[in-house]
Design a protein around this motif. Structure first.
Motif, short mmCIF file in Angstrom:
data_model
loop_
_atom_site.label_atom_id
_atom_site.label_comp_id
_atom_site.label_asym_id
_atom_site.label_seq_id
_atom_site.Cartn_x
_atom_site.Cartn_y
_atom_site.Cartn_z
N ALA B 357 0.58 -1.08 0.46
CA ALA B 357 0.17 0.17 0.08
C ALA B 357 0.48 1.17 -0.02
O ALA B 357 0.73 2.17 -0.51
N GLU B 360 3.25 1.10 -3.31
CA GLU B 360 2.71 1.36 -4.97
C GLU B 360 2.08 2.66 -4.83
O GLU B 360 1.71 2.79 -6.17
N GLY B 361 0.96 3.19 -3.65
CA GLY B 361 0.46 4.11 -3.82
C GLY B 361 1.65 5.37 -3.75
O GLY B 361 1.34 6.39 -4.93
N HIS B 489 -15.62 3.45 -0.17
CA HIS B 489 -13.87 3.91 0.31
C HIS B 489 -14.53 5.50 -0.75
O HIS B 489 -13.86 5.81 0.06
N THR B 537 -5.37 8.38 -3.91
CA THR B 537 -3.91 7.91 -5.42
C THR B 537 -4.36 6.34 -5.52
O THR B 537 -4.66 5.58 -6.69
N TRP B 538 -4.78 5.50 -4.38
CA TRP B 538 -5.71 4.97 -3.68
C TRP B 538 -6.50 4.20 -5.44
O TRP B 538 -6.88 3.28 -6.04
N GLN B 541 -6.42 3.73 -8.48
CA GLN B 541 -5.82 3.21 -9.01
C GLN B 541 -6.85 1.56 -9.13
O GLN B 541 -7.03 0.71 -9.89
N ALA B 542 -7.39 1.57 -7.77
CA ALA B 542 -8.75 0.84 -8.24
C ALA B 542 -9.94 0.70 -8.49
O ALA B 542 -9.88 -0.29 -8.93
N LYS B 564 -4.16 -5.49 -6.26
CA LYS B 564 -4.90 -3.39 -6.02
C LYS B 564 -6.27 -3.62 -5.40
O LYS B 564 -5.72 -2.85 -4.12
N CYS B 568 -5.74 -1.65 -1.77
CA CYS B 568 -6.80 -0.50 -1.67
C CYS B 568 -7.90 -0.68 -0.38
O CYS B 568 -7.80 0.47 0.27
N PHE B 571 -5.95 -0.06 2.81
CA PHE B 571 -5.25 1.37 3.30
C PHE B 571 -6.84 2.03 3.15
O PHE B 571 -6.43 3.45 4.19
#
Lengths: 601, 601
Positions: B357, B360-361, B489, B537-538, B541-542, B564, B568, B571
């Motif tokens: 997390a 890659e984040g 989220h 940012t996560w 990506q999600a 991924k 997410c 996080f």
């Protein structure tokens, strides 16, 4: 840069004599010869030896770590000189009976003395700490012969001790140990196997080394129930105490660490030539329990070491922040005004206050643990002694892990305050940070401590330990009644504790039936529990400071108490609130980590 | 131990081509010759050079750091060999015009290539990174003569570059610089003064070194308004580009660091003999603004370096966790069952998931920043270009600080997963941890970033940058509509952003009238803001992963997307909630640190 600033002695006095009331221990028969003065003299001697012989070679030993040429281990002469000075003071047996040459000091005082050596030089002090812990096991569980052969040598520092648990194929998993101990006709055992990460496993600092080795007697049960404990000396000891031939224990190599470099970390081969002789300690197959006597002591020692590294960094960065001019207040744009000392900047004060809260809080916790050791041994009733033992058992994972995590964070803040100088080897703080990073791992990783706490300590004896801690915390909360400025903190602590209790209740069914799920987030439990314990520790200090402030001797003394109250406030405002979040996620039995399939990484 | 595991190439492809849609950049005139294939070729070349020439000497250079014998700086030959290989590929001018020998690659792609060199060997790659950033300043602000004399040499790596800001008496406080630049009759300036912590300040890796030096022209205004920028070459450069005599720049000494040891950190003396000649860049007294062009690029570079050190540790510990058998499930007490790989333990998966997390984040954030650089230069409208510049300006303190803090934490977790092996120098992870600890300090400490963010970036242009970021975050939240598993989220991010907005509103009056109080907790603002940006940012990506999952090529590909989505989730469940606490304490304008009197410590 005052490299030898190893303690705030005002804080040490506060912890020992105001918070933990060390003087009351002199009322107990065992310590009847002692007084505030003898305690003070012991502390002064330790302080002088630590500053004069331990501190000066702390960096030197980091830069010139022990070397192994295939025959012998060498290191700077200063290490042996410091340990000789320590031997001379008798501190290796500080808490022991007069008959062993000891001083019968309470654990609290001998532990406080030890803290000064650790602060001055963690690596050199380790040889002494391991030796005392090793001797304690032999004293408690060894045979009369073993005591005769080893104890006095250990207490006098002619022999040093080790604990040899870990093997290459079995790090934290002690049930997978494979070292064997085959009975010989004369009652001794032939030891064969490899151990790794054995601190102090070889050196020429003492005439002899006594290894305490875990091994399996063939035919015993598998797993941890088939592990026995053995004394395995580097040199055989004759009945008259003189040294005989070399035992078949070989140094296979030294491990090179990022920090704590001066304490040899060794790979040892036992019985390469089939001639390694060991003697059984206690009963066969009960070795792990005996070793845990040493391990628990070592865990508290690790916690204390982490504190002292943090403390040392705190004092160094405080000194630096007071001396170094840098910048102006954010609302002053006049470049012609002189620069202010770093400590005038709010963010620098934050970093100092956080360090103070971490290291003084954790120091209070470690010294409280030592006080519990006294209570366990000389408490005034069976019930008081049993309670102390139970409480210490519950708190040990926190004493080991909390300082390892947060006093390392303190070291990081000490680097940060130094700016670019902080990461240079010309200043002391980067070494403390490297040294301290080992503490979250050795003597049981954070993960192991977390499982020990949630999976064992919290539920043992139907939660009796937890209930006992609840009562102690309640006492503290009640004691804030006459201190109005502490009411909000008392309420916050009360609330956090209820939150924790609810969480434990919510986890109990899972702990009984879905162990893996219940323990999946044990780390968060350890962190939340640790923060509550530290908040409690701070509240206890604040009560004493609040009571003492009106009668402070002078402004300096009053400032000291104000600092305590303020650090307590910082911890309650900026740290304790984290707890609620962790507990809420724990109560939800969040399965995010459990559900993460290995192939998804 | 796969020492050369420098990147998860699947993740790199995901970030570049799925999340940031790098291919769309080929539609722009500047990159019209490019295609997915040329981008891939550049990345492959960088990867090969990084693995073959940068990675193999990463530990060697740590153990054999540069030495100064009073005459010259020496270091292992492998450093020059690697940099020669880099020169050969033309990457130093990867983003530059064809006329300078460049490839006109988008920033995004050249930045991704740079990330591979950083991952393989942060110390060796620094010489290249500094050179590119230095050349960019000369290209943008230098005179035609300066460009002619220096640019091609820098782009071809015959000369390397530095940025010489810091002085011993003025660390973060640039307004206290005292180095002087006195005009000569021929239009040049005589430079005199001392600089410290100058990375790459001396070495024999290139024929020449071009220092960009901040100094004061006598008679100018005090403070930062009187600082000018100068090119100061180690060897004078003749008009035909050939090298002349040595300039009066002397190496006063090397600084010895805890990590990142292979990049020389130097103390430089300019004009000890009164013969140091420099050339003014741009206008007098505008030097700081020019230098910040380089500084901002360097800050993004620091963030990227922190990410790659974290990434490298993550991959090493993932590999280790998959290979190393250790223990059994907590509900399995049978010691005869085989041990499981570490990755099967929930707490180890937690530590891997946290690392994933964080790294890659943060990688996604840094590459997004590089994409904003492209947008700033080749965006399709003036408005788009201005917006990109504004957003990058706002995000730079986060890009610099968040990875420095959290990818260092990732390195700590990588050590933890390795157990005792983690802190030994026989394994790679302890070095990443030491290397990474510098990143919270150099190119502007955390404290400086925090004040920059809250005191300047948040309020600049009446909050225009913050409003712009709010719109971007809103776009992302809206884009989750068709992804039901992401709704929670999206809601959490929305809530956190509102919380932040309320906090900013609450702080605005204090920012205007009580600067010191408003900025006292700026560090907490930086942390909260950073976590929100990372959550965003996560979520981005999600969304991409959620959209791609149903059409995944195969199970391996599907597992990648599941990973991924799960990272997410981790996080959002374990990290984002911290934000509310910090913001609440910020809104209360808590004055605990401000009120702590220096004498209370």
């Amino acid at each position: 840069m005052q490299d030898a600033l190893i303690i705030n002695t005002r804080d040490l006095d506060f912890q020992l004599f105001e918070v933990l009331q060390a003087e009351t221990l002199t009322r107990r028969a065992r310590h009847a010869d002692h007084s505030r003065e003898t305690f003070g003299a012991a502390l002064d001697t330790a302080h002088a030896v630590a500053v004069e012989t331990f501190a000066p070679h702390n960096r030197l030993l980091d830069e010139h770590e022990p070397q192994f040429d295939g025959q012998r281990v060498s290191m700077p002469d200063e290490v042996k000189q410091a340990l000789d000075a320590l031997r001379g003071t008798g501190f290796l047996a500080a808490g022991k009976d007069y008959e062993w040459g000891g001083m019968q000091l309470p654990s609290l005082i001998s532990f406080a003395c030890l803290s000064l050596f650790k602060s001055a030089n963690i690596a050199t002090s380790s040889y002494a700490m391991l030796t005392t812990a090793n001797a304690n096991v032999i004293e408690r569980f060894g045979s009369a012969t073993q005591k005769r052969k080893y104890l006095r040598a250990l207490f006098e520092g002619r022999a040093f001790g080790t604990m040899a648990l870990t093997e290459p194929q079995a790090g934290s998993s002690l049930s997978d140990l494979v070292t064997t101990a085959t009975p010989n006709d004369d009652g001794t055992y032939s030891i064969r196997g490899s151990k790794i990460f054995i601190s102090g496993g070889d050196h020429e600092l003492s005439e002899n080394i006594v290894h305490l080795v875990l091994a399996r007697i063939p035919g015993g049960p598998p797993g941890v129930k088939g592990i026995s404990l053995f004394t395995v000396p580097k040199f055989h000891v004759n009945d008259d105490g003189s040294l005989g031939a070399r035992n078949d224990v070989a140094l296979a190599g030294l491990i090179h660490k990022m920090g704590w470099r001066g304490t040899t970390s060794t790979m040892l081969s036992f019985g390469e030539h089939g001639e390694c002789v060991g003697e059984l300690v206690g009963e066969p197959h009960h070795g792990l329990a005996y070793m845990f006597h040493m391990m628990n002591e070592a865990r508290i020692g690790v916690g204390l070491g982490a504190v002292m590294l943090g403390y040392r960094g705190y004092l160094a960065s405080l000194d630096y922040a007071r001396e170094r001019p840098q910048g102006r207040r954010p609302d002053n744009k006049n470049p012609l005004d002189p620069q202010l000392p770093l400590i005038e900047h709010a963010d620098v004060r934050r970093m100092l206050l956080a360090q103070k809260a971490y290291v003084e809080g954790a120091y209070a916790l470690c010294l409280y643990a030592a006080r519990l050791v006294d209570e366990q041994h000389t408490g005034e009733s069976d019930a008081a002694r049993a309670d102390a033992a139970l409480l210490l058992d519950l708190l040990t994972p926190v004493v080991k892990s909390w300082p390892s995590q947060w006093c390392l964070e303190a070291n990081s803040l000490a680097i940060q305050i130094h700016g670019g100088y902080g990461y240079t080897r010309e200043y002391p703080v980067e070494q403390f940070y490297r040294d301290n990073r080992l503490n979250m791992i050795h003597e049981g990783t954070h993960g192991i401590q977390a499982i020990d706490l949630l999976g064992r300590k919290v539920v043992m004896k139907q939660g009796a330990a937890l209930a006992l801690l609840a009562r102690e915390i309640r006492h503290t909360i009640d004691a804030t009644r006459s201190h109005a400025p502490l009411h909000a903190h008392a309420q916050a602590l009360d609330h956090a504790w209820r939150d924790l209790s609810l969480t434990v209740e919510a986890l109990l069914p899972a702990l009984a039936h879905e162990t893996e799920r219940a323990l999946a987030n044990a780390n968060a439990f350890l962190e939340a529990f640790g923060h509550i314990v530290l908040a409690w520790t701070w509240l206890k200090q604040a009560i004493v400071a609040s009571a003492a402030l009106p009668g402070a001797r002078d402004e300096t003394d009053a400032d000291f108490y104000r600092g305590k109250l303020h650090a307590c406030q910082w911890f309650f405002r900026w740290e304790l609130p984290r707890v609620a979040l962790m507990l809420a996620t724990l109560r939800s039995l969040d399965d995010t980590t459990l559900e993460m399939a290995p192939q998804w990484f």
